[in-house]
Each structure stands twice: as structure tokens, then as C-alpha cells.
Enzyme design. Structure first.
Site, PDB file in Angstrom:
ATOM      1  CB  SER A  57      -0.888   0.009   1.252  1.00  0.00           C
ATOM      2  OG  SER A  57      -1.528   1.256   1.432  1.00  0.00           O
ATOM      3  CE1 TYR A  94      -4.119  -2.030   5.198  1.00  0.00           C
ATOM      4  CE2 TYR A  94      -3.383   0.184   4.630  1.00  0.00           C
ATOM      5  CZ  TYR A  94      -3.838  -1.059   4.242  1.00  0.00           C
ATOM      6  OH  TYR A  94      -3.997  -1.357   2.909  1.00  0.00           O
TER       7      TYR A  94
END
Length: 251
Positions: free
Chosen positions: A138, A151
Site C-alpha cells: 500500500s 495498518y
């Protein structure tokens, strides 16, 4: 193996927006796709086989992991694994003052440790055919925002692990990652329900003026896996619409 032997791809997180696009892309490219997800199989999923699997449990429970891995090996029919796409992820929001031990365990188990253990489990099958791993990381591996501590940390570690695996494994198999910015999945769109102006602003934040589409991520993954890309190893490919190079001003 003969030249007509089937090519297999294992794709985790197959029930989500990017996962469904990955499954369709590899299936249409002629791969026999073994799809996994903790959720039930979507009716429209274009896979050859579906295994309902809890990735966090494959980290915590060795016997369960062996059961899942043995089922996949049975589907490989004694052949090799050409592509392992570690796409599954959880996104548990919370800041430094609120994240719990369980939130950290769940995040790291699914987003980091499961990809490592799945690569380790199928290393022999991938090495037999010159296989390739694609980790779906990501933009949060490098750039993040408030309440994404767990995250973002897991994705930074996943990208770092991608590079380290490439060094450690050398030419045995290839390991690469994709680091997308905002991808227009059903889940993302639903999060902006009734706030179309904010959704447009999100697209405008990217110099491209648009969001990524799941199909674009899947096409990039297929390109990385395909023959002729043997020099691409240990790469973490920014797929961010240019936002990774942008400074925001108040005026």
C-alpha cells in the site's frame, strides 16, 4: 514438466474488490486460479477452485495451516505454483492511544506474517517452475495519515520483507510488491455514501485526477508475474496516481 502443463495461481483475499479483479485477470490469462478468502465464495468469482481459509489462523495454528496448504498442494496435482498473490489484508483503525494488543496481532498476522508463511510453505512448488510472488502492499508503506498506525506499519514491513526476501532467495523465485494509493472498490465507494463531494475531492488529491481501478492493479500484477520479467525482483512498485510526489498547500 511438459510445455502444456497448466499454470497455477494462488490468490488470497479473493472476495474483495481487488481480489475479484485479480482472480478474473489471471483466469482470463489462462491460469488455473486457486482463490482463498475468509468470506464465502462470491457467486461471480471466476476461479477454478475456492478454499475458505482464515489467514490469521494459518499463522496461529500450525495444524490448520498444514490442512490448508495440503489442500492447495492437492489441487496443484503434483505440479508447480507459478504465482502467489498475497492480497488479503485487514485495516483496523486506531491511534497510538487506543490500539489494542489484539488489533496489533490481527493486523500483523494477516498483513505480514501470513504472506511470509505462505511463501515459505510453497517455496518448493514455486521454485520448481520459476514462480513469482506479488505482495499487495500500500501507499501506506511510505505515506500515511492519522489512525492508520497498525495498518501503515504492517504495510511498511510487508514492502521491507519483499526486498529482504528477494535478497535472501536470490534467483530461486521472484518476489515483488505493488503499493497502490486509493483504489475505487465497492467498499471505498460505500464509505463515501451520500458524500459525493468528498469522493470527488479524494480523486482530485491525486495528480492523475482519478482513482485507481481494481482491474488496473490486477493487470499490473499479471505483468509482473509474466515471463520475460525475470530482472524485476525485490521491487515495490508505486501505483499512486502521482500523489506520492505531491505537497499540499493551504492556498
Amino acid at each position: 514438466m511438459s510445455e502444456t502443463a497448466p499454470r497455477f495461481a494462488v490468490i488470497t483475499g479473493a472476495a474483495g474488490g481487488i481480489g475479484r479483479a485479480l482472480v478474473a485477470e489471471f483466469h482470463q490469462a489462462g491460469y488455473r486460479v486457486i482463490a482463498t478468502d475468509i468470506a464465502n465464495q462470491p457467486a461471480e468469482l471466476e476461479c477454478d477452485h475456492f478454499i475458505q481459509a482464515d489467514l490469521a489462523r494459518t499463522v496461529e495454528d500450525a495444524a490448520y495451516a498444514d490442512q490448508i496448504f495440503d489442500e492447495i498442494r492437492r489441487l496443484l496435482q503434483g505440479g508447480g505454483l507459478h504465482a502467489l498473490i498475497n492480497n488479503a489484508a485487514v485495516q483496523i483503525l486506531g491511534g497510538v492511544d487506543s490500539l489494542t494488543r489484539q488489533a496489533w496481532r490481527d493486523t500483523l498476522n494477516v498483513n505480514l506474517l501470513a504472506p511470509f508463511l505462505w511463501v515459505q510453505a510453497f517455496l518448493a512448488e514455486m521454485e520448481a517452475v520459476g514462480g513469482c510472488v506479488v505482495n499487495i502492499s500500500s501507499i501506506h508503506a511510505k505515506l500515511t495519515k492519522r489512525d492508520f498506525v497498525a495498518y501503515a506499519t504492517s504495510k511498511a514491513a510487508l514492502s521491507g520483507m519483499t526486498r529482504a526476501m528477494a535478497v535472501d532467495l536470490g534467483p530461486r523465485i521472484r518476489v515483488n510488491a505493488i503499493e497502490p494509493a486509493a483504489v475505487e472498490t465497492d467498499m471505498l465507494v460505500a464509505g463515501f455514501g451520500g458524500r459525493e463531494d468528498l469522493f470527488r475531492r479524494l480523486a482530485d488529491c491525486h495528480p492523475s485526477g482519478c482513482l485507481a481501478q481494481p482491474r488496473q492493479v490486477s493487470r499490473l500484477a499479471l505483468t509482473i508475474v509474466q515471463d520475460g520479467m525475470n530482472f524485476m525482483h525485490g521491487a515495490c512498485v508505486a501505483f499512486d496516481g502521482g500523489i506520492g510526489g505531491r505537497l499540499f498547500e493551504t492556498s
